[in-house]
Design an enzyme around this catalytic site. Structure first.
Site, PDB file in Angstrom:
ATOM      1  CB  CYS A   1      23.847  27.367 -36.804  1.00  0.00           C
ATOM      2  SG  CYS A   1      24.027  26.602 -38.423  1.00  0.00           S
TER       3      CYS A   1
ATOM      4  CG  ASN B   1     -25.991  23.597 -45.685  1.00  0.00           C
ATOM      5  OD1 ASN B   1     -25.283  24.096 -46.549  1.00  0.00           O
ATOM      6  ND2 ASN B   1     -25.803  22.374 -45.220  1.00  0.00           N
ATOM      7  CG  PHE B   2     -27.539  29.794 -48.344  1.00  0.00           C
ATOM      8  CD1 PHE B   2     -28.650  28.953 -48.389  1.00  0.00           C
ATOM      9  CD2 PHE B   2     -27.736  31.141 -48.087  1.00  0.00           C
ATOM     10  CE1 PHE B   2     -29.933  29.464 -48.161  1.00  0.00           C
ATOM     11  CE2 PHE B   2     -29.019  31.657 -47.859  1.00  0.00           C
ATOM     12  CZ  PHE B   2     -30.112  30.803 -47.887  1.00  0.00           C
TER      13      PHE B   2
ATOM     14  CB  CYS C   1     -24.014  21.359 -48.717  1.00  0.00           C
ATOM     15  SG  CYS C   1     -23.647  19.622 -48.877  1.00  0.00           S
TER      16      CYS C   1
ATOM     17  CB  CYS D   1      15.777  27.869 -39.628  1.00  0.00           C
ATOM     18  SG  CYS D   1      16.880  27.459 -38.258  1.00  0.00           S
TER      19      CYS D   1
ATOM     20  CB  CYS E   1      19.479  40.131 -46.377  1.00  0.00           C
ATOM     21  SG  CYS E   1      18.007  39.348 -45.705  1.00  0.00           S
TER      22      CYS E   1
ATOM     23  CB  CYS F   1      19.084  28.974 -43.989  1.00  0.00           C
ATOM     24  SG  CYS F   1      20.770  28.740 -43.390  1.00  0.00           S
TER      25      CYS F   1
ATOM     26  CG  ASN G   1     -18.068  15.477 -46.285  1.00  0.00           C
ATOM     27  OD1 ASN G   1     -19.255  15.305 -46.564  1.00  0.00           O
ATOM     28  ND2 ASN G   1     -17.566  16.681 -46.069  1.00  0.00           N
TER      29      ASN G   1
ATOM     30  CG  ASN H   1     -20.422  24.299 -46.188  1.00  0.00           C
ATOM     31  OD1 ASN H   1     -19.884  23.193 -46.302  1.00  0.00           O
ATOM     32  ND2 ASN H   1     -21.706  24.428 -45.883  1.00  0.00           N
TER      33      ASN H   1
END
Lengths: 467, 448
Positions: free
Chosen positions: B345, B132-133, B135, B399, B389, B351, B73, B200
């Site tokens: 599976c 508000n430090f 924006c 997966c 592995c 995978c 925004n 913020n």
């Protein structure tokens, strides 16, 4: 039928009888439920909710599934509809909530019924109790008939502190959800569990007690502050054609009931079956016969497809099951041999001018009689009114419309100040269904509450059922 | 039902769910509606310096058919006069005395300006302030918002100015657009701030229209960076929250933190609170769905607490914070390996391709014989070569089937030692590849 429906392959040599009578929609896995719930737009003032006779907050219960708050989801459903588990299975969602879903225009409606079942199954499997009996307010209410209207009314009243007794002439509660919906649409355990839920709210159930026989109306009116009549309707009426008494002619509701209460292997069925009537019961009977093993099943209906009372998805389902339809065909005689059904004699019909109901009346085609060889005829042409009960109610000033009990729409009160009614026995117009019966019970509970406790009753916190 | 009441530096709030300072808290009408629907508190849309807004103000990150996984925004602070805001804050607080109303403030970097608005706003009866430090657009170019939050000295200075006059708690809101968020957090504490809130929005360009070459959102043919929020920023917010929450100086000060950044459900809120947030703030989800989402947030958190026996949010706030650690303190001897459940599976082989192309080539496609399935000939399925592995977890993350690939902890006999311990005890290993190779041989770790 939603796209999730997997057509049943009629291959009994590959499936056991029990398998053929499992619920035909498998339950959603967690992943399926989450994916589907996230597809919901979470509409504001959602059309699905407006289309639900019990006004379940559908977007909210679906959102709760998506956030993993399935317990909260089940509570949201039950707050509006205590029979949420039955309704998730038997509601004609295609013409109610799902039929109203805004997504149907550009893709597929959300499968609201199956999501509701997912949430209800979750709560049932974990035996979660959401509500408790309200603070006793000293009033006693009798509910006659433990079908969905009676259960709903009893439950809503118990939540508000009423002392409720339900009188049921049969062995079990649940009404047609227990006895009259084919087991592959709703297993009997589902509605029995709903009865247990109402029982846990402190409602007393008296089974095998028939009002008018085991206990008199006079006594009930004397002993209770209010009475809710939810007796439903009776057996399938006579067709008034010759041969109706032959062996092999069945009452459709009795046939469905056998799938609920008897071992499947003990149910007798014919090889060539004629089902008379194309309503919900007719579809159930025809598909049961197919799954039991009948080779040839025909639904005989005197009007055309356009007029048949069965929903389109039921029609499609029956055709998937291999049921054939004979429209514009009127049975005129059940032909027998040695007391056994041998054939159904019918006559062809044409559609004439519209009648009072706006439907075109069927007119016989002269000389077009023919016989359908069969060994079983199932009647599914509606239900009889329970005249002994309505006659008795008449003595108390309760009035009828077309044989149904007349009530005030806002309160479901009859012409007797203490007597309320709901369910199929008041359905002089509209579709008879579980969800309508549940709403009737709620309306009556509200009506009774306000009548006995005053206008302020509406604001009693128990109504919000927060624990 | 669990009691969701929280105590946020003395402010009692009926539940931890607050609306963040943003468009949903722009007016009395909105805030009162939000309270009616169950929100425990709000941080009113920032009041302060005069502004003028532009259109269009929002751009969204949509992902594969899902709307708004991120929202950017360029709207500014409240464009309604201060008087109107203060009057509505006072009215709202009077109508909802039990709900928390925090007044967010941002003015130019002048002591008098800050002290004057604080004194005026206190008259409304609000429960606290949020400075508000953070924006990141529009105001920062004028020396406000993140321009203050990005310089710890300014953060400390302005906080001090405010604390000198404020008699109610003051929350300092931090910007994520900074290298080390702990610095402004410490500065706020040094300036005697009563609490912190973060994050913020994050600087962002949401996208470019590839047909017109316009920047989104398109402001009359131009575009520029805006503040990014929504579900996509949640992991960043969780990290910054944990960095601040785990900082010893912040912990010593005991100041509570209000967490925000992508919170959409009660589950998100629980995660923020486990990492130390006492209250949580929500904006984007309300901009998408409306105030009504709070009902499930309350219900869901309460059910979750009931299941675990928590009676108050304070029973679980910060419970995961002690687990926040550093790479150097992780156990190098912890070994997991992937196990594939072949009965689950579905043979998508994602995978396999992930491991083969993007990991360590330790899944093979092999003929697997499944019990009760098929005609006994078996079929090609992914099979993990467990000895190779490395336990990276990529296969299980791609997966698509629940519980099909699980990472299983195994004991290898290797020493349970951390990198820091290793660097201390045997520094040569951590500095020389040759020594590293010897060490690996010694402990039996083979990397192919």
């Amino acid at each position: 039928m939603a796209e999730h429906y997997k057509p049943f392959k009629y291959m009994p040599w590959e499936m056991s009888l029990e398998e053929r009578f499992q619920e035909y929609h498998p339950p959603y896995s967690e992943r399926e439920a989450v994916l589907e719930s996230n597809r919901c737009l979470y509409c504001h003032d959602a059309p699905c909710m407006v289309a639900c006779p019990t006004t379940i907050d559908i977007p909210t219960f679906i959102r709760k599934i998506s956030t993993g708050n399935v317990k909260g989801s089940a509570k949201t459903i039950l707050e509006s509809n205590l029979m949420g588990a039955s309704c998730s299975r038997v509601c004609p969602v295609e013409v109610l909530c799902e039929g109203a879903c805004v997504l149907q225009h550009d893709h597929k409606p959300i499968t609201i019924g199956r999501l509701q079942r997912y949430a209800m199954d979750y709560a049932n499997e974990r035996n979660i109790d959401f509500f408790k009996k309200g603070e006793p307010n000293g009033f006693k209410v009798a509910v006659i008939g433990a079908g969905p209207a009676g259960l709903s009314c009893a439950g809503e009243l118990a939540k508000r502190g009423f002392d409720v007794t339900v009188l049921e002439k049969r062995e079990w509660g649940g009404g047609l959800d227990t006895y009259g919906i084919v087991v592959f649409r709703e297993p009997v355990e589902v509605s029995l569990k709903e009865v247990t839920m109402i029982e846990k709210l402190g409602v007393e159930f008296k089974f095998n007690v028939e009002v008018g026989k085991d206990v008199t109306f006079e006594d009930l009116v004397k002993q209770y502050d209010s009475i809710f009549v939810s007796v439903g309707l009776g057996a399938v009426p006579e067709m008034s054609i010759p041969g109706e008494e032959l062996q092999g002619v069945y009452d459709g509701l009795a046939f469905i009931e056998e799938t609920k209460i008897m071992p499947l292997k003990d149910i007798k069925y014919g090889n060539r079956v004629c089902v008379i009537g194309a309503g919900n019961t007719g579809i159930d009977c025809a598909t049961i016969a197919r799954r039991l093993g009948s080779e040839r099943v025909s639904i005989i209906y005197r009007r055309s497809e356009a007029e048949m009372p069965a929903y389109h998805f039921e029609y499609q389902f029956a055709m998937n099951e291999g049921v054939s339809f004979m429209f514009l065909t009127q049975p005129v005689e059940v032909v027998g041999e040695n007391g056994q059904v041998k054939a159904l004699k019918c006559i062809r019909m044409d559609l004439g001018q519209p009648d009072a109901s706006g439907r075109r009346s069927p007119v016989e085609v002269a000389g077009s009689e023919f016989e359908i060889p069969c060994d079983m005829v199932i009647k599914a042409i509606g239900q009889k009114k329970l005249t002994p009960i309505t006659d008795k109610l008449g003595e108390f000033g309760v009035k009828l419309i077309k044989g149904y009990i007349e009530v005030d729409n806002a309160t479901n009160r009859t012409h007797h100040p203490k007597i309320y009614a709901g369910g199929d026995c008041i359905r002089s117009k509209g579709e008879a269904s579980t969800v309508m019966a549940v709403e009737d019970g709620k309306i009556a509970a509200n009506g009774i509450h306000v009548a006995l406790c005053g206008e302020k009753a509406h604001k009693v916190p128990a109504l919000t059922s927060k624990m | 039902m669990a009691n969701l009441e929280i105590d946020f530096c003395g402010i009692k709030s009926p539940n931890p769910f607050w609306l963040a300072s943003a468009p949903p808290t722009n007016s009395g009408y909105q805030v009162q509606k939000a309270f009616d629907q169950g929100w425990g508190g709000v941080v009113w849309k920032t009041i302060g310096a005069p502004v003028m807004n532009v259109c269009n103000r929002y751009g969204t990150m949509d992902y594969k058919g899902t709307k708004i996984i991120g929202l950017n925004n360029v709207e500014l602070i409240s464009d309604r006069p201060i008087d109107v805001n203060l009057r509505e804050i006072a009215e709202t607080k009077k109508l909802f005395p039990k709900n928390t109303v925090i007044c967010s403030v941002m003015v130019e970097s002048k002591k008098e300006a800050w002290q004057e608005i604080i004194k005026r706003a206190e008259q409304t009866g609000c429960d606290g302030f949020e400075l508000n430090f953070g924006c990141p657009h529009g105001m920062s170019e004028r020396g406000m918002g993140s321009a203050m939050g990005q310089v710890p000295e300014y953060t400390c200075m302005v906080t001090e100015w405010v604390m000198d006059v404020a008699t109610i708690p003051v929350i300092v809101k931090l910007t994520p657009n900074i290298t080390d968020i702990v610095q402004p957090a410490r500065a706020a504490i040094k300036g005697r701030g009563s609490a912190l809130s973060l994050i913020n929005t994050i600087n962002s360009i949401i996208g470019v229209d590839i047909d017109t070459f316009e920047i989104r959102p398109n402001v009359g043919g131009k575009g520029g960076h805006g503040g990014y929020a929504g579900p996509a920023v949640k992991p960043i917010a969780l990290h910054l929250l944990s960095a601040v929450g785990a900082d010893p100086e912040v912990q010593r000060s005991g100041v509570p933190i209000s967490g925000m950044g992508g919170i959409e459900t009660w589950r998100d809120a629980v995660e923020f609170m486990l990492l130390g947030a006492t209250s949580v703030q929500v904006c984007t989800a309300v901009m998408h769905w409306g105030f009504r989402i709070v009902e499930d947030m309350i219900d869901g958190m309460s059910n979750w607490m009931d299941e675990r026996g928590f009676e108050s949010p304070h029973d679980f706030i910060g419970k995961s914070l002690p687990r926040i650690s550093h790479f150097g303190d992780f156990d190098l001897g912890f070994q997991s390996v992937a196990r594939i459940d072949h009965n689950k599976c579905i043979n998508c082989n994602l995978c396999y391709v992930a491991c083969n192309d993007a990991a360590h080539q330790c899944i093979d496609l092999k003929n697997v014989q499944l019990k009760n399935i098929g005609n006994g000939e078996g079929k090609l399925m992914p099979v993990v070569r467990e000895e190779d592995c490395v336990g990276c977890d990529l296969c299980s993350t791609v997966c698509p089937v629940d519980d099909c690939i699980s990472m299983v902890e195994i004991e290898t006999g290797r020493p349970h030692v951390t990198w820091n311990e290793l660097s201390q005890k045997r520094p040569e290993i951590t500095q020389d590849w040759g020594k590293m190779e010897e060490y690996r041989k010694e402990i039996g770790l083979h990397i192919h």
